[in-house]
Write a protein that holds these residues in place. Structure first.
Motif, short mmCIF file in Angstrom:
data_model
loop_
_atom_site.label_atom_id
_atom_site.label_comp_id
_atom_site.label_asym_id
_atom_site.label_seq_id
_atom_site.Cartn_x
_atom_site.Cartn_y
_atom_site.Cartn_z
N GLU A 1 5.56 -3.48 1.98
CA GLU A 1 5.28 -3.27 3.40
C GLU A 1 4.00 -2.46 3.57
O GLU A 1 3.72 -1.54 2.79
N LEU A 2 3.23 -2.82 4.58
CA LEU A 2 1.96 -2.15 4.86
C LEU A 2 2.04 -1.26 6.09
O LEU A 2 1.08 -0.54 6.39
N LEU B 1 -1.96 -3.39 -5.49
CA LEU B 1 -2.69 -2.13 -5.54
C LEU B 1 -2.83 -1.66 -4.10
O LEU B 1 -3.47 -2.33 -3.28
N LEU B 2 -2.26 -0.52 -3.79
CA LEU B 2 -2.17 -0.06 -2.41
C LEU B 2 -2.81 1.30 -2.26
O LEU B 2 -2.78 2.14 -3.19
N THR B 3 -3.36 1.55 -1.09
CA THR B 3 -3.86 2.89 -0.78
C THR B 3 -2.69 3.78 -0.41
O THR B 3 -1.60 3.30 -0.12
N PRO B 4 -2.87 5.12 -0.43
CA PRO B 4 -1.80 6.01 0.02
C PRO B 4 -1.49 5.78 1.50
O PRO B 4 -2.31 5.25 2.26
N TRP B 5 -0.30 6.18 1.91
CA TRP B 5 0.07 6.08 3.32
C TRP B 5 -0.82 6.99 4.16
O TRP B 5 -1.17 8.10 3.75
N SER B 6 -1.16 6.52 5.34
CA SER B 6 -1.88 7.36 6.29
C SER B 6 -0.93 8.39 6.89
O SER B 6 0.29 8.33 6.70
N ASP B 7 -1.49 9.36 7.61
CA ASP B 7 -0.64 10.31 8.33
C ASP B 7 0.12 9.58 9.43
O ASP B 7 -0.33 8.55 9.95
N MET C 1 -3.28 0.25 3.10
CA MET C 1 -4.09 -0.95 2.93
C MET C 1 -3.83 -1.57 1.56
O MET C 1 -3.45 -0.88 0.60
N LEU C 2 -4.05 -2.88 1.47
CA LEU C 2 -3.96 -3.61 0.21
C LEU C 2 -5.33 -3.55 -0.46
O LEU C 2 -6.33 -4.01 0.09
N LYS C 3 -5.38 -2.99 -1.70
CA LYS C 3 -6.65 -2.82 -2.40
C LYS C 3 -7.02 -4.06 -3.21
O LYS C 3 -8.19 -4.41 -3.32
N SER C 4 -6.01 -4.74 -3.83
CA SER C 4 -6.32 -5.89 -4.67
C SER C 4 -6.57 -7.12 -3.80
O SER C 4 -5.98 -7.26 -2.72
N PRO C 5 -7.43 -8.04 -4.25
CA PRO C 5 -7.69 -9.26 -3.46
C PRO C 5 -6.43 -10.08 -3.27
O PRO C 5 -5.58 -10.16 -4.15
N VAL C 6 -6.29 -10.71 -2.12
CA VAL C 6 -5.09 -11.49 -1.80
C VAL C 6 -4.95 -12.69 -2.73
O VAL C 6 -3.84 -13.06 -3.11
N GLU C 7 -6.07 -13.27 -3.17
CA GLU C 7 -5.97 -14.49 -3.98
C GLU C 7 -5.38 -14.22 -5.36
O GLU C 7 -4.98 -15.14 -6.07
N ALA D 1 2.52 4.35 -4.52
CA ALA D 1 1.49 5.19 -3.89
C ALA D 1 0.61 5.80 -4.97
O ALA D 1 1.08 6.14 -6.06
N GLN D 2 -0.68 5.93 -4.66
CA GLN D 2 -1.65 6.58 -5.56
C GLN D 2 -2.30 7.69 -4.76
O GLN D 2 -3.19 7.46 -3.94
N LEU D 3 -1.80 8.90 -4.98
CA LEU D 3 -2.21 10.02 -4.13
C LEU D 3 -3.64 10.46 -4.39
O LEU D 3 -4.30 11.00 -3.51
N ASP D 4 -4.13 10.25 -5.62
CA ASP D 4 -5.50 10.64 -5.97
C ASP D 4 -6.19 9.44 -6.59
O ASP D 4 -5.88 9.03 -7.72
N LEU D 5 -7.13 8.84 -5.85
CA LEU D 5 -7.77 7.61 -6.31
C LEU D 5 -8.67 7.85 -7.52
O LEU D 5 -9.02 6.90 -8.24
N SER D 6 -9.04 9.09 -7.77
CA SER D 6 -9.92 9.37 -8.92
C SER D 6 -9.14 9.41 -10.24
O SER D 6 -9.74 9.40 -11.31
#
Length: 807
Positions: free
Chosen positions: A652-653, A615-621, A639-645, A471-476
């Motif tokens: 797990e998403l 590369l994944l986004t943080p979990w939603s509520d 969500m998956l941030k990195s391209p699938v290819e 998890a990446q809690l702060d994308l900045s």
């Protein structure tokens, strides 16, 4: 434990009538319990009588399960009084007394007894700290539980007296007395039971590591080879106001689900509902299978924190498969009396019974305990079918070990007596080690094991380990690398070796020098490149080792070949599996089945796989619960941030978990109305009624129950003068005749020519609970007339089968 359920019965009052040295003869008389109270010093009189003893008596023995020399404060032990095979006793008395005490005061007695079988044992009416028999009769053994006193109680004497015929044996030394002293703590200065108040300052951080030792080698009896596992570990650091589980208590619903199903979901809900009473939730993954070498799989661990108000730690995990058996710690206090934090706790664990299922073996069918029983430790004498059963009553070999280590302290510490220098240095080193460049907003998995070296020779290579960004809690804020590399060399090479020799890999081991029993084997390698300066290579080119192909050389053992070479790793990079086989050369001479393993499988690590980590986004509520009341489900996504290819991502998403809202209302449920009754009058105005019953009372605010009886008027033909009274008299007469007729029919079945019989007696209880028993009933002669025939006027008995269902 407060004694309950005292029986109002006469008690044995022991009177010493002989002063001959070594004599143990006593007379005993019955005296009503209300005349001999505890205030009369009855307990101390029992103890003073023990000064006269029979030294040479070895017919009877007092035993503590496992035969320990010391006791753990607060722990529970099974205590038995046993007669030799040719002896028996009619009564007994059992007490636990602090060393050097006379027994005149309540505080002289140590610990508490707990009754196991109320038909066999009870607390002594006139001396509540003592245990005695429920009824005097022949017996060869009795058993009770004894909970040891708290820390600081010193040594304790467990003493028994035996009544055999009219003789009473007392022994202050020997087989009817056992001395046990307090066991030295493994926990430094930690208290054995929770302190009322912790005086430590700041917080402490701990790592708990669970080492499962439940294996077929150590616990061979009925070991479940296919499905053995430890369930996910769940626990918390908490305050003294919250009890996760404890011996002598009842299991909560969450504890029950862990104990029977291995599911931590409900347990975690219960923990999180405790709010400020919980500081950290402790969670570790399940282990399938239950045991593997540590070089294959690291022992599961988790970190947690404690503070002044939440200084206790509890956890549990299911032993699976099992009815409801678990291991764990309950309210382990990590605060010391000197206002500091315990450095280390090491505890061997034996399984305990959650009291929710009555099974006796690993794979017993589900059989709920009704009513639920209290949580208790398993013992080796519980049931002959138990995998831990030992007819000698020995201690159960521990199935796990837990290690709790302090890894850091934060905030200003206030302990009066400072820790030793080693502890302070360890804290400082840990704090320095933890100061890395990883932002708190980046959540990683643990590092994987190091891969194999990319070089199989003495040329320089590298090896890799990796971790996942969960998890990446702060994308900045950027997160550091997920891969770590270090240099390495192939087998047989070392940076410490100054030689410039380049060696080949070792050639396979030679066959064992013998086909049965201990033998030797050897292997070789050669120099691939000599030093340029012409010097000799000093690295060894031969190696010898002991080997055992077939451990036993008896007619009942089979001979097998040596293990073949390992197959190629199933993975070309990362973690895979490899296998090897051997053959049976000769089956056992006695014709039995060969039990030797012919296949081995283990994990293998290849050089790193060059893939891009997920590369994944943080979990939603969490979403709203799927229901408005009762049990439902809720979900969350990422969500998956990195391209699938760039690489396949296996993280797990979406996650789904149970949610619980207030119980749904349940309306009152009623039966259908009965038919209307006949009119209660044969003429004139009357009434008729109908009824119904409540099948389920309303719950959780459901609709209430309505009326259960309805009445309405009914009118038949008009009554002529005087007919109403005569009809009523006629109706009453008919009712009387019906009652007489009913009684007459009951007596007719018991009547015989010339005599009158009493009604049949009730059926007796069935002689068996299952498998087919019998019941009987009796009818006796009430009156015999002169014309009665002897053969027809006599008592009679009937017999019928009962409880014919299989056991």
């Amino acid at each position: 434990m407060t004694p309950t359920g005292f029986h109002s019965r006469a008690v044995l009052l022991f009177c010493f009538i002989s002063t001959t040295a070594g004599s143990s003869m006593f007379a005993f008389t019955e005296e009503p319990s209300e005349r001999v109270g505890k205030a009369d010093g009855y307990c101390s009189r029992i103890l003073r009588a023990q000064n006269s003893r029979r030294e040479d008596n070895n017919e009877f023995r007092l035993r503590v399960e496992g035969d320990p020399d010391s006791y753990q404060p607060g722990s529970t032990y099974r205590v038995s009084v046993i007669a030799s095979s040719s002896s028996y006793f009619r009564g007994f008395t059992l007490i636990a007394l602090k060393e050097g005490k006379e027994g005149d005061k309540d505080e002289d007695y140590a610990g508490n007894f707990q009754i196991i079988d109320e038909e066999e044992t009870q607390y002594m009416t006139n001396c509540p700290p003592a245990v005695t028999e429920s009824t005097p009769r022949r017996r060869t053994s009795i058993q009770v539980f004894w909970t040891a006193p708290p820390s600081g109680s010193g040594c304790v004497f467990l003493k028994a007296s035996i009544v055999q015929k009219r003789i009473i044996y007392f022994q202050d030394e020997g087989s009817l007395t056992k001395r046990m002293c307090e066991k030295e703590s493994l926990y430094g200065n930690a208290t054995e039971k929770p302190l009322l108040d912790c005086c430590a300052c700041g917080t402490a951080k701990y790592r708990v590591t669970f080492f499962g030792n439940w294996s077929e080698k150590i616990h061979p009896k009925d070991y479940p080879r296919r499905a053995n596992h430890w369930s996910a570990i769940i626990g918390a650091s908490h305050s003294k106001n919250y009890v996760v589980w404890e011996y002598g208590g009842f299991s909560s619903e969450g504890v029950k689900q862990v104990a029977e199903l291995g599911s931590p979901v409900k347990m975690e809900e219960e923990i999180r509902q405790k709010g400020d009473d919980v500081l950290t939730v402790i969670k570790m993954k399940a282990q399938w299978p239950a045991w593997q070498p540590l070089n294959i799989r690291a022992a599961p661990s988790a970190e947690f924190s404690v503070d002044r108000t939440r200084h206790l730690m509890s956890f549990l995990t299911m032993l699976g498969p099992s009815p409801d058996w678990n291991v764990g710690l309950s309210a382990e206090d990590l605060c010391t009396k000197e206002c500091g934090w315990v450095q280390r706790v090491i505890q061997d664990l034996i399984p305990w019974d959650a009291g929710t299922d009555s099974g006796v073996s690993y794979e017993s069918p589900n059989k709920p305990a009704v009513p639920p029983e209290k949580i208790r430790p398993l013992t080796s004498l519980d049931h002959p079918q138990s995998p831990f059963y030992d007819p000698e009553g020995g201690a159960i070999t521990p199935v796990a070990r837990v290690v709790v280590e302090r890894i850091a302290r934060k905030g200003e510490q206030c302990n009066i007596v400072p820790d030793n220098v080693d502890d302070i240095v360890a804290d400082i080193a840990q704090e320095e080690k933890e100061e890395d460049d990883t932002p708190e907003t980046c959540i990683y998995s643990n590092w994987s094991p190091w891969s194999a070296c990319s070089s199989a020779t003495c040329e320089k290579g590298k090896r890799m380990r990796q971790r996942m960004l969960k998890a990446q809690l702060d994308l900045s804020v950027p997160c550091p690398h997920t891969q770590d590399f270090e240099p390495c060399m192939g087998p047989g090479c070392s940076y410490e070796d100054a030689s410039t020799c380049m060696m080949s890999e070792w050639i396979a081991w030679s066959p064992c020098s013998a086909s049965c029993g201990m033998a030797t084997r050897s292997r070789e390698r050669y120099v691939k490149q000599f030093p340029e300066d012409g010097s000799l290579c000093t690295l060894p080119t031969e190696e010898a080792d002991n080997c055992v192909v077939n451990e036993e050389c008896s007619p009942s053992s089979c001979l097998v070949t040596e293990w073949g070479e390992w197959d190629v790793c199933s993975a070309t990079c990362g973690l895979g599996m490899k296998r090897r086989e051997r053959m049976v050369k000769m089956p056992p001479e006695d014709g039995s089945i060969c039990g030797a393993e012919v296949l081995e499988v283990e994990k293998c690590m290849m050089p790193e796989c060059h893939t891009i980590p997920c590369l994944l986004t943080p979990w939603s509520d969490w979403s709203d619960c799927s229901v408005t009341c009762g049990k439902g489900m809720r979900t969350r996504q990422r969500m998956l941030k990195s391209p699938v290819e760039l690489g396949e991502c296996t993280e797990e998403l979406e996650q789904v978990e149970k949610c619980m809202l207030p119980e749904c209302p349940i309306d009152c449920i009623m039966s259908d109305w009965t038919e209307w009754s006949e009119c209660n009058k044969s003429c004139g105005k009357g009434h008729t009624i109908r009824t119904r019953i409540v099948r389920m009372e309303p719950q959780f605010g459901g609709n209430p129950c309505s009326e259960t009886i309805q009445r309405k008027k009914c009118k038949t033909r008009k009554c002529s003068r005087g007919q109403a009274n005569s009809d009523e008299k006629k109706r009453r007469k008919e009712q009387r005749e019906k009652r007489r007729s009913k009684q007459g029919r009951a007596e007719v079945t018991s009547e015989h020519p010339g005599c009158k019989m009493r009604p049949w007696s009730s059926w007796t209880e069935c002689t068996k609970l299952c498998g087919g028993g019998i019941q009987e009933r009796l009818v006796t002669v009430k009156q015999r007339f002169k014309t009665a025939q002897l053969s027809s006027c006599r008592d009679r008995r009937e017999i019928r089968a009962c409880n014919v269902h299989p056991c």
